[in-house]
Each structure stands twice: as structure tokens, then as C-alpha cells.
Design a protein around this motif. Structure first.
Motif, mmCIF file in Angstrom:
data_model
loop_
_atom_site.group_PDB
_atom_site.id
_atom_site.type_symbol
_atom_site.label_atom_id
_atom_site.label_comp_id
_atom_site.label_asym_id
_atom_site.label_seq_id
_atom_site.Cartn_x
_atom_site.Cartn_y
_atom_site.Cartn_z
ATOM 1 N N THR A 2 1.294 -1.236 0.016
ATOM 2 C CA THR A 2 0.185 -0.151 0.235
ATOM 3 C C THR A 2 0.948 1.541 0.663
ATOM 4 O OG1 THR A 2 -0.652 -0.310 2.551
ATOM 5 C CG2 THR A 2 -2.189 -0.708 0.863
ATOM 6 N N GLU A 3 2.060 0.872 -0.057
ATOM 7 C CA GLU A 3 2.927 2.211 0.069
ATOM 8 C C GLU A 3 3.078 2.641 -1.012
ATOM 9 O OE1 GLU A 3 4.612 3.839 3.191
ATOM 10 O OE2 GLU A 3 2.659 3.164 4.221
ATOM 11 N N PRO A 4 3.393 3.648 -1.396
ATOM 12 C CA PRO A 4 3.819 4.500 -2.923
ATOM 13 C C PRO A 4 5.126 3.551 -3.290
ATOM 14 C CG PRO A 4 3.459 5.990 -0.987
ATOM 15 C CD PRO A 4 3.285 5.811 -0.109
ATOM 16 N N VAL A 5 5.188 3.590 -4.795
ATOM 17 C CA VAL A 5 6.352 2.294 -4.802
ATOM 18 C C VAL A 5 7.206 3.706 -5.667
ATOM 19 C CG1 VAL A 5 6.830 1.813 -6.881
ATOM 20 C CG2 VAL A 5 5.630 1.035 -5.661
ATOM 21 N N VAL A 6 8.632 4.253 -5.636
ATOM 22 C CA VAL A 6 9.647 4.386 -6.017
ATOM 23 C C VAL A 6 10.484 4.186 -7.043
ATOM 24 C CG1 VAL A 6 11.126 6.242 -6.311
ATOM 25 C CG2 VAL A 6 9.983 6.447 -3.930
ATOM 26 N N PRO A 13 5.495 9.736 -7.174
ATOM 27 C CA PRO A 13 5.088 8.445 -6.700
ATOM 28 C C PRO A 13 4.497 7.808 -7.494
ATOM 29 C CG PRO A 13 5.065 10.506 -5.183
ATOM 30 C CD PRO A 13 5.236 11.024 -6.611
ATOM 31 N N MET A 14 4.420 6.046 -7.390
ATOM 32 C CA MET A 14 3.340 5.625 -8.186
ATOM 33 C C MET A 14 2.951 4.420 -6.779
ATOM 34 S SD MET A 14 5.679 4.439 -11.314
ATOM 35 C CE MET A 14 4.523 4.558 -12.249
ATOM 36 N N LEU A 57 0.585 -0.155 -11.781
ATOM 37 C CA LEU A 57 1.211 0.904 -10.839
ATOM 38 C C LEU A 57 1.124 2.307 -11.912
ATOM 39 C CD1 LEU A 57 3.187 0.786 -8.838
ATOM 40 C CD2 LEU A 57 5.086 0.400 -10.230
ATOM 41 N N VAL A 58 0.235 2.885 -11.272
ATOM 42 C CA VAL A 58 0.306 4.361 -12.165
ATOM 43 C C VAL A 58 0.763 5.669 -11.163
ATOM 44 C CG1 VAL A 58 -1.414 3.573 -13.222
ATOM 45 C CG2 VAL A 58 -1.716 4.390 -11.196
ATOM 46 N N GLY A 59 1.152 6.455 -11.442
ATOM 47 C CA GLY A 59 1.365 8.223 -11.148
ATOM 48 C C GLY A 59 0.650 9.136 -12.310
ATOM 49 N N ARG A 60 0.969 10.285 -11.270
ATOM 50 C CA ARG A 60 0.063 11.637 -12.357
ATOM 51 C C ARG A 60 1.506 11.903 -12.775
ATOM 52 N NH1 ARG A 60 -4.763 12.746 -12.982
ATOM 53 N NH2 ARG A 60 -5.127 11.839 -10.710
ATOM 54 N N ILE A 166 -0.824 7.568 -15.238
ATOM 55 C CA ILE A 166 0.127 6.836 -16.376
ATOM 56 C C ILE A 166 0.562 5.861 -15.474
ATOM 57 C CG2 ILE A 166 1.375 7.356 -17.505
ATOM 58 C CD1 ILE A 166 -0.221 10.313 -17.165
ATOM 59 N N GLY A 167 1.097 4.798 -16.056
ATOM 60 C CA GLY A 167 2.133 4.053 -15.764
ATOM 61 C C GLY A 167 1.824 2.102 -16.806
#
Length: 199
Positions: A2-6, A13-14, A57-60, A166-167
Motif C-alpha cells: 500500500t506504500e507508494p512505489v518509487v 510517486p506511484m 502501477l500508475v502515477g500523475r 499514467i503507468g
């Protein structure tokens, strides 16, 4: 998970839309995602079936950009795919796929979902050196593919409602799962200068 993925090659952050069986970030620019069995993202335009279960896996990202990756996977079952993804909400998303066709061929496929999905096969590839690229140009998006060369071939140019993240996405709709490797991930905040000329 559940933690953001780097992911160092991705400048934000993703987060997981759906968690994978497993994943690994390697170095600065590589990611692997393992999708479980019978995982998909598709809304059948001719029937009631709706699927939104595949790991992504997505991020903005703000403003214009390009995001590209070399995509590799063992294509074992029909519709196994490695995907670059735009995802605004369950009704509005788009994906650019390296996917195994029903004929057993690695194939470039795009889907744009606006309530229901369209489904468009572009061409077969040998599967050995395929790079996918997703770009934003103002209010529009573009999908490009480079297969076995440095020429980026335009596959689709379109608009999408919402403010999509996006991801990267992996799916195995008919199979027992698959692992997708995204390598040489590259991000640029510069706007594409030649949409149709291979730049």
C-alpha cells in the motif's frame, strides 16, 4: 504494497490500482510486474462483461510528456500483454499493448475505453525488441511503437476525458498469469515535435 512505489525513471510517486502477484524495481529504469490468472482490463462493447482486475502501477504527470519502455514478456496464453496505461477512472482509460493474439503472434493492440472499450489490432511484431511510447500533447494523447528500429510509428492519436494517471500494466485474461518486464524506461517533459514523422 500500500506504500507508494518509487521508480527512479518515473518522476512522481506511484501507486497500485490493483496489486500484482509480485513486482520488482531494478536499478533506475526497470520494472517487472507479475499478473495473476484471469486478470484483465476490458469492457465488452457488445455485451455485459466488465473486467478491471489486472495489476497496474500508475502515477500523475503534469503537462506534456513522453513515457517509453522496452517491453518483454513470455507470451504463453492468448491476450497475455505488457501495457502502457492511461487511467482516469473505471469508465475512462486507454492502453497500448504488446499482446499475444489468438493466432499466437505478438501483436500491437490499442484500446480506448469511453464507457465501453474499442479494440484495435495494429500489426504483428517479432517480440524481440519492441518499445512502447505514450505521450501527452496538450489535451491529446499519442501511442507510438518502435519495433526493431529507432523509428517511432504512430499507432493512435486521441483524446480522453478526465485527468488520467499514467503507468504500467500486466494482464493474463485467459491464462495462469504472466510476468512483464519494462526496461529502459524513459521520461521526458518535452513536447513531441513531430507526431507523425517518427521523432
Amino acid at each position: 504494497m500500500t506504500e507508494p512505489v518509487v521508480l527512479p525513471a518515473f518522476p512522481a510517486p506511484m501507486r497500485w490500482l490493483h496489486e500484482p502477484v509480485a513486482y520488482e524495481v531494478t536499478g533506475k529504469d526497470a520494472l517487472s510486474i507479475t499478473a495473476g490468472p484471469k486478470t484483465d482490463l476490458f469492457c465488452d462493447p457488445g455485451g455485459p462483461d466488465r473486467f478491471d482486475s489486472a495489476p497496474a502501477l500508475v502515477g500523475r504527470l503534469d503537462g506534456d510528456f513522453t513515457l517509453s519502455a522496452r517491453v518483454r514478456l513470455d507470451l504463453l496464453s492468448t491476450y497475455d500483454a505488457g501495457v502502457l496505461l492511461l487511467y482516469a477512472d473505471p469508465g475512462h482509460w486507454a492502453k497500448l499493448c504488446l499482446e499475444l493474439s489468438p493466432q499466437g503472434r505478438p501483436t500491437i493492440v490499442t484500446v480506448v475505453n469511453r464507457g465501453v472499450s474499442d479494440d484495435c489490432n495494429a500489426f504483428d511484431v517479432d517480440g524481440g525488441d519492441v518499445r512502447l511510447r505514450l505521450s501527452r500533447l496538450g489535451s491529446a494523447y499519442a501511442f507510438h511503437v518502435a519495433a526493431g528500429s529507432d523509428f517511432w510509428r504512430l499507432i493512435r492519436y486521441f483524446a480522453l476525458d478526465g485527468d488520467p494517471e499514467i503507468g504500467f500494466h500486466a494482464q493474463s485474461p485467459t491464462g495462469e498469469g504472466c510476468t512483464v518486464r519494462f526496461e529502459d524506461i524513459r521520461h521526458s517533459a518535452e513536447r513531441l515535435t513531430d507526431l507523425r514523422g517518427g521523432a
